[in-house]
Write a protein that holds these residues in place. Structure first.
Motif, PDB file in Angstrom:
ATOM      1  N   LYS A 920       0.900  -1.192   0.038  1.00  0.00           N
ATOM      2  CA  LYS A 920      -0.091  -0.176  -0.117  1.00  0.00           C
ATOM      3  C   LYS A 920       0.885   0.862   0.087  1.00  0.00           C
ATOM      4  CE  LYS A 920      -3.757  -2.115   2.578  1.00  0.00           C
ATOM      5  NZ  LYS A 920      -4.753  -1.741   4.240  1.00  0.00           N
ATOM      6  N   GLN A 921       0.397   2.035  -0.635  1.00  0.00           N
ATOM      7  CA  GLN A 921       0.399   3.642  -0.636  1.00  0.00           C
ATOM      8  C   GLN A 921       1.614   4.006   0.290  1.00  0.00           C
ATOM      9  OE1 GLN A 921      -0.716   6.896  -2.504  1.00  0.00           O
ATOM     10  NE2 GLN A 921       1.574   7.800  -2.320  1.00  0.00           N
ATOM     11  N   PRO A 922       2.822   4.712   1.160  1.00  0.00           N
ATOM     12  CA  PRO A 922       2.738   4.936   2.573  1.00  0.00           C
ATOM     13  C   PRO A 922       3.099   6.473   2.413  1.00  0.00           C
ATOM     14  CG  PRO A 922       4.696   3.887   1.529  1.00  0.00           C
ATOM     15  CD  PRO A 922       3.539   3.985   0.370  1.00  0.00           C
ATOM     16  N   LYS A 923       2.410   6.663   3.610  1.00  0.00           N
ATOM     17  CA  LYS A 923       2.737   7.484   4.011  1.00  0.00           C
ATOM     18  C   LYS A 923       3.161   8.998   3.806  1.00  0.00           C
ATOM     19  CE  LYS A 923       0.651  11.198   7.851  1.00  0.00           C
ATOM     20  NZ  LYS A 923      -0.159  11.374   9.204  1.00  0.00           N
ATOM     21  N   GLU A 924       4.696   8.167   4.262  1.00  0.00           N
ATOM     22  CA  GLU A 924       6.110   9.203   4.324  1.00  0.00           C
ATOM     23  C   GLU A 924       7.458   8.123   4.685  1.00  0.00           C
ATOM     24  OE1 GLU A 924       6.108  12.295   7.222  1.00  0.00           O
ATOM     25  OE2 GLU A 924       5.636  11.619   8.348  1.00  0.00           O
ATOM     26  N   ALA A 925       8.468   8.878   4.018  1.00  0.00           N
ATOM     27  CA  ALA A 925       9.803   8.115   4.560  1.00  0.00           C
ATOM     28  C   ALA A 925       9.655   9.528   5.946  1.00  0.00           C
ATOM     29  CB  ALA A 925      10.370   7.654   3.390  1.00  0.00           C
ATOM     30  N   ALA A 957      28.350   7.564   2.953  1.00  0.00           N
ATOM     31  CA  ALA A 957      29.293   7.246   4.293  1.00  0.00           C
ATOM     32  C   ALA A 957      28.536   7.124   5.304  1.00  0.00           C
ATOM     33  CB  ALA A 957      30.618   8.133   3.589  1.00  0.00           C
ATOM     34  N   ASP A 958      27.852   7.984   5.663  1.00  0.00           N
ATOM     35  CA  ASP A 958      27.171   7.898   6.509  1.00  0.00           C
ATOM     36  C   ASP A 958      26.732   6.925   7.514  1.00  0.00           C
ATOM     37  OD1 ASP A 958      27.791  10.541   6.633  1.00  0.00           O
ATOM     38  OD2 ASP A 958      26.547  12.016   6.191  1.00  0.00           O
ATOM     39  N   ASP A 959      25.966   6.266   8.705  1.00  0.00           N
ATOM     40  CA  ASP A 959      25.086   5.841   8.907  1.00  0.00           C
ATOM     41  C   ASP A 959      23.906   6.602   9.057  1.00  0.00           C
ATOM     42  OD1 ASP A 959      26.852   3.796   9.499  1.00  0.00           O
ATOM     43  OD2 ASP A 959      27.118   4.439  11.188  1.00  0.00           O
ATOM     44  N   PHE A 960      22.201   5.635   8.408  1.00  0.00           N
ATOM     45  CA  PHE A 960      21.801   6.307   7.967  1.00  0.00           C
ATOM     46  C   PHE A 960      20.221   5.040   8.328  1.00  0.00           C
ATOM     47  CE2 PHE A 960      23.032   5.931   4.250  1.00  0.00           C
ATOM     48  CZ  PHE A 960      21.777   5.071   3.677  1.00  0.00           C
ATOM     49  N   THR A 961      19.844   5.821   8.502  1.00  0.00           N
ATOM     50  CA  THR A 961      18.474   4.958   8.589  1.00  0.00           C
ATOM     51  C   THR A 961      16.898   5.704   8.042  1.00  0.00           C
ATOM     52  OG1 THR A 961      18.204   3.595  10.825  1.00  0.00           O
ATOM     53  CG2 THR A 961      15.595   3.503   9.749  1.00  0.00           C
ATOM     54  N   ILE A 962      16.520   4.978   6.721  1.00  0.00           N
ATOM     55  CA  ILE A 962      14.877   5.941   6.402  1.00  0.00           C
ATOM     56  C   ILE A 962      13.487   4.635   6.820  1.00  0.00           C
ATOM     57  CG2 ILE A 962      13.901   5.982   4.125  1.00  0.00           C
ATOM     58  CD1 ILE A 962      16.601   6.542   2.618  1.00  0.00           C
ATOM     59  N   LYS A 963      12.721   4.704   7.367  1.00  0.00           N
ATOM     60  CA  LYS A 963      12.011   4.359   7.014  1.00  0.00           C
ATOM     61  C   LYS A 963      10.506   4.526   6.599  1.00  0.00           C
ATOM     62  CE  LYS A 963       9.204   2.651  11.405  1.00  0.00           C
ATOM     63  NZ  LYS A 963       9.762   0.698  10.941  1.00  0.00           N
ATOM     64  N   LEU A 964       9.549   3.731   6.389  1.00  0.00           N
ATOM     65  CA  LEU A 964       8.859   3.638   5.085  1.00  0.00           C
ATOM     66  C   LEU A 964       6.980   4.209   6.407  1.00  0.00           C
ATOM     67  CD1 LEU A 964       8.756   1.936   2.344  1.00  0.00           C
ATOM     68  CD2 LEU A 964       8.301   3.930   2.345  1.00  0.00           C
ATOM     69  N   VAL A 965       6.329   5.108   6.440  1.00  0.00           N
ATOM     70  CA  VAL A 965       4.978   5.099   7.697  1.00  0.00           C
ATOM     71  C   VAL A 965       4.089   4.776   6.822  1.00  0.00           C
ATOM     72  CG1 VAL A 965       4.212   7.036   9.049  1.00  0.00           C
ATOM     73  CG2 VAL A 965       6.961   6.999   8.717  1.00  0.00           C
ATOM     74  N   LYS A 966       3.002   3.787   7.329  1.00  0.00           N
ATOM     75  CA  LYS A 966       2.178   3.661   6.653  1.00  0.00           C
ATOM     76  C   LYS A 966       0.980   4.645   7.241  1.00  0.00           C
ATOM     77  CE  LYS A 966       3.358  -1.407   7.917  1.00  0.00           C
ATOM     78  NZ  LYS A 966       2.480  -2.951   8.283  1.00  0.00           N
ATOM     79  N   CYS A 967       0.616   4.590   6.226  1.00  0.00           N
ATOM     80  CA  CYS A 967      -0.791   5.250   5.940  1.00  0.00           C
ATOM     81  C   CYS A 967      -1.715   4.482   7.008  1.00  0.00           C
ATOM     82  CB  CYS A 967      -1.723   5.907   4.511  1.00  0.00           C
ATOM     83  SG  CYS A 967      -0.888   6.442   3.927  1.00  0.00           S
ATOM     84  N   ASP A 968      -2.824   5.764   7.996  1.00  0.00           N
ATOM     85  CA  ASP A 968      -3.475   4.757   8.949  1.00  0.00           C
ATOM     86  C   ASP A 968      -4.773   4.316   8.145  1.00  0.00           C
ATOM     87  OD1 ASP A 968      -1.545   6.151  10.799  1.00  0.00           O
ATOM     88  OD2 ASP A 968      -3.189   8.388  10.743  1.00  0.00           O
TER      89      ASP A 968
END
Length: 968
Positions: A920-925, A957-968
């Protein structure tokens, strides 16, 4: 003598004229090359009946925790040989057989083994009258003493058998027999040698038991005189003096439990080696074969005497380290042999009826055999690399696209081609010049009329991030005043005639030529010095090298190559080193490029000829192929065969060297070649021009897209080249490397994988607009179509649409693939461009991948100046972190020599992340990097179920995290 020179000249002129005829008026002239029946030693070995004359262990010479040496003696020949057994780290067993007291020192191959792995200790579990058992953990070696048969076991299973069929044959050096009246030779009465054995085998076949007769190869022709050709031999009027007499070696090597065996490149034949007992053996003898034919076991330009056997449980490999002419028979009997089972019962309770047997026959040298135990194919590849060396990371430009033909005429022509790529918005990295750029085919020179200022041309190309390659061959024009010839003559660095004093002479492109003796360390060093910028006038550091004709090709020589009795450094006959001559040349060329930059810049060398270990020195291509669909199809099995025996940086000339490709064929060839390790277009001097924009607007667009596709995947390619430099894993992979238990694809050669994660199923038939694609794997594994991004569950057989714009390409579920979306004029200009990460989750919604970065052209990475990031994805969350000291692939893990990769400063950012199979379409990341946390826009495509995360703009080169946020 004048008549002889005139005839030689006429032969050379005729040869050259033939080259300029339309290629389709003739095919390979088989009669110019030997078959087994033309090679006396091959016939002597091949007509040796199975289970007839054998060896036994006559004495134990040495036993220790690291080495066992035993004397072995033929039952008909009392001269002993020395068999030594060692176990190397890997594990790899090494078996050497040599004469005890030879009257001439037998040649042992140098340079191939870069550094012998550390010897492992083993225990002698048993040493009885019947057998000796050597044990180290889960590997064993069982030496059956009478008759001599050697078993290699892993976890209680026999995986390799040596001398199972009693075909061990070792022709010791001996004194030349006296000549009797009538010209026949007769051995002296006290000369107990193998000539007597051969005579018995020819005259007394009736004395063999019925089982042995049943196992003999079918006779296609009447038996020949096996004593002929021992002391002198000729082929098509070319004499071979054989001053040391017969010295061939041979042995059978069996693979119980296996039906499939691969390797021994180079042959234009199937990837899965075929049964040869109904015809010719596979031949390894490096040759310049004009317009080679397909489906053939004939020798070609290179030789790697190694095979890999594979079944659903394991893989095992063998390296037969011998550089002389070698023939290999492959036998696939359906039933196990009584003798096999009788001996196998000593060491194992399980015996399989599947058994591939190979029979190795070499003209000279010793038996120096390495058995790579595995157990997986990836273990075998790593074990082979531990012996012959790892392919280094090439300069990044060399894995991009190369434009070549015989010949770009002059600097104006070169500039026009270069501008044509810019005009048509097609990237490329390297422009090539063939032999016509020189003065009278004098290498290390520039024709000043055609190239009045070569440095200026090179600098102009370099300003666009582009390089040039010029051809330099091993034959040196015999011309007084030519500095290369004069100096090599003065220093005595040429190969000698059999008279030991005269420089070897023959004909090649310059006419009357001599050949550099690359076995001579002084010649290696001298040759390397020729590449210095002051010696190679008109060159710069952006000029690289193409070594062609280095089999070596001798137009008026036997089989278009050098006489076997020509002499190299130390009195070594050419017959002993023939197959490694080309490797010695590129080794010296590689050294020259290192020296000219004071060991700062990575070399790039392309070679036509190769041997085991050549991967350390450069790339290879498949030689003078033809513009035909058949040759397009043949390129895949040829390249796969090289990749599984260590030679990974390989390719085939796009479009075919000979002939005129149709626009359709050319487009399809570009589309395939964009996914092969070495990507170069090349063509014969008499073909029409083939620059990518000369076939109509539609085809220009298609070729442009194919080349751009290569540039899009360069971050993935570069990462795979890095991993290969550490692990020895192939770049092009048959299905069974990644899916070792799926036997339905063990013979597959019309599709392949790039690294572990990208599957390519090209169009290889005229008029085809769809491809039947087999997606391997177990139930639930996922594959993603490159175009649609839609997932398909494996295992599956699909008919995939493949119009003229695309070929089927799939991402493997569970992978993260780094790419670049911006296309520059060359890869150098795109070095700091941002990445797009393709996340292709598996059925558990997880994935992983890697990104490797360095400066792309120096050796600073060896001092820790590189970046190696490990990427993971799980349940909608992407993470990037510094890779630990391992490189992990499916079914394989290898230690990484990390020395503080944080020293590398990266300017490369992530500009886009595309996550596939998002329901499903995520709300944001949400991006989190250090203390920074911000929201990112996500675009969703419902048909493909793909989510595109825009503009993370975070440094890779950086440590990072990207998390998909589900729609309500």
């Amino acid at each position: 003598m004048g008549v002889f020179r005139f005839l030689c000249y006429c032969s050379f002129v005729i040869f050259c004229l033939l080259l300029f005829l339309p290629p389709d008026v003739f095919s390979v002239k088989k009669h110019d090359f030997k078959t087994c029946k033309d090679s006396s030693f091959c016939m002597r070995h091949r007509q040796l009946p199975k289970n007839s004359i054998s060896f036994y262990v006559s004495k134990t010479v040495q036993t220790s925790k690291e080495t066992v040496q035993v004397e072995i003696t033929s039952m008909d020949n009392k001269k002993p040989l020395l068999l030594s057994v060692t176990l190397l780290q890997g594990p790899v067993f090494r078996f050497k057989v040599n004469e005890v007291d030879p009257i001439h020192t037998r040649f042992e191959v140098p340079y191939v083994i870069e550094q012998l792995p550390k010897q492992q200790t083993f225990s002698i579990e048993e040493d009885s009258k019947e057998r000796m058992v050597l044990s180290a953990g889960d590997v064993k070696c069982v030496i059956m003493k009478n008759p001599l048969v050697v078993f290699v076991l892993h976890q209680g299973e026999v995986i390799v058998q040596l001398n199972k069929d009693w075909l061990l044959k070792f022709e010791e050096y001996r004194t030349k027999p006296m000549v009797t009246g009538g010209g026949d030779t007769k051995a002296e009465e006290d000369d107990e040698d193998n000539e007597e054995d051969d005579e018995k085998q020819e005259k007394e076949p009736a004395e063999q038991d019925s089982e042995s007769k049943k196992d003999e190869p079918p006779e296609k022709e009447p038996k020949v005189d096996l004593e002929a050709g021992m002391w002198e031999e000729s082929f098509k009027s070319h004499p071979d003096s054989k001053p040391k007499g017969p010295a061939s070696v041979g042995m059978d090597i069996g693979f119980p439990g296996f039906k499939h065996v691969y390797g021994v490149p180079e042959h234009a034949d199937s990837f899965n080696l075929r049964n040869t007992l109904d015809g010719e053996p596979y031949r390894l003898y490096n040759l310049d074969v004009f317009e080679y034919e397909l489906d053939s076991r004939m020798a070609l330009y290179g030789a790697i005497p190694a095979v890999v056997a594979h079944n659903t449980r394991r893989s095992v490999g063998v390296l037969w380290l011998n550089a002389a002419e070698t023939w290999i028979d492959v036998d696939r009997p359906q039933d196990s042999k009584p003798m096999l089972k009788k001996l196998a019962d000593f060491v194992t309770k399980t015996a399989s009826e599947d058994l591939v047997t190979t029979h190795w026959m070499s003209e000279s040298g010793i038996i120096d055999l390495f058995v790579m135990v595995g157990p997986t194919s990836k273990d075998v590849f790593a074990q082979y690399a531990s012996l012959t060396g790892l392919a280094p990371i090439p300069p990044a430009f060399s894995i991009a696209y190369h434009q070549c033909r015989w010949n770009y005429n002059d600097d104006k022509d070169c500039r026009g081609v270069d501008e044509g790529f810019d005009t048509h918005d097609i990237p490329y990295d390297v422009l090539w010049l063939d032999i016509e750029h020189t003065v009278e085919k004098k290498y290390f020179t520039w024709d000043s009329h055609k190239f009045p200022d070569s440095k200026k041309l090179l600098d102009e190309l370099n300003a666009k991030g582009r390089k040039m390659v010029t051809i330099i061959d091993p034959h040196i024009k015999r011309s007084n005043g030519y500095h290369v010839y004069d100096e090599a003559t003065r220093l005595g660095l040429f190969v000698k005639q059999s008279d030991k004093t005269t420089d070897y002479k023959g004909w090649c492109w310059p006419g009357d030529s001599s050949w550099v003796d690359y076995l001579n360390p002084s010649a290696q060093q001298w040759w390397a010095g020729l590449f210095s910028l002051d010696m190679y006038a008109g060159s710069t550091l952006s000029l690289f090298t193409w070594n062609d004709m280095n089999e070596p090709s001798v137009f008026n020589g036997p089989e278009i190559t050098m006489h076997k009795d020509a002499l190299h450094h130390g009195g070594v006959e050419h017959r002993d080193i023939h197959n490694m001559y080309g490797m010695l040349m590129i080794m010296s060329t590689n050294r020259g490029q290192l020296l000219r930059s004071h060991n700062q810049h990575r070399p790039f060398v392309l070679s036509r000829s190769f041997f085991a270990g050549s991967q350390r020195f450069g790339a290879v291509w498949t030689g003078d192929n033809h513009a035909s669909w058949e040759h397009l199809r043949a390129s895949i099995p040829m390249l796969l065969s090289m990749n599984i025996v260590g030679l990974t940086f390989v390719g085939a000339d796009v479009g075919g060297f000979f002939g005129e490709p149709t626009p359709e064929l050319l487009v399809r060839w570009y589309q395939l070649a964009a996914f092969t390790p070495f990507f170069r277009a090349h063509a014969h001097i008499e073909t029409k021009r083939r620059e990518p924009w000369l076939f109509g607007e539609d085809n220009t667009k298609r070729i442009r897209n194919a080349i751009r596709r290569r540039y899009t995947f360069l971050p993935y390619w570069y990462t795979q080249f890095f991993k290969t430099s550490v692990t020895g894993q192939p770049l092009m992979r048959p299905y069974w490397v990644e899916f070792p238990q799926d036997e339905t694809h063990f013979a597959k050669e019309d599709a392949f994988l790039v690294g572990p994660s990208v599957l390519v199923a090209p169009v290889m038939h005229q008029g085809s607009t769809n491809v039947e694609v087999h997606l391997p794997g177990t139930t639930g594994d996922l594959w993603y179509d490159y175009r649609s991004l839609m997932a398909t569950a494996a295992p599956a057989k699909l008919t995939v649409e493949a119009d003229m714009d695309f070929i089927p390409v799939f991402y493997r579920g569970g992978s993260i693939i780094p790419t670049k979306g911006r296309i520059r004029r060359s890869s150098v200009l795109a070095r700091d461009d941002p990445l797009t990460l393709i996340v292709a989750p598996d059925s558990q919604d997880s994935a992983e991948g890697d990104v490797y970065l360095d400066d792309e052209h120096t050796f600073q990475y060896r001092m820790g100046k590189f970046l190696y990031r490990h990427l993971t994805y799980s349940q909608g969350e992407i993470k990037s972190q510094m890779a630990k000291q391992i490189v992990a692939e499916p079914n394989f893990t290898a230690t990484l020599p990390v020395h503080g990769s944080q020293n590398f400063v990266s300017r490369v950012k992530v500009e886009r992340v595309i996550v596939l199979n998002v329901a499903k379409q995520p709300k944001e990341a949400i991006l989190t990097s250090g203390k920074d946390s911000r929201s990112l826009v996500v675009l969703y495509d419902a048909p493909s179920k793909s989510a595109t995360i825009r503009k993370p703009d975070v440094n890779i080169a950086d440590d990072f995290t990207i998390k998909l946020v589900k729609c309500d």
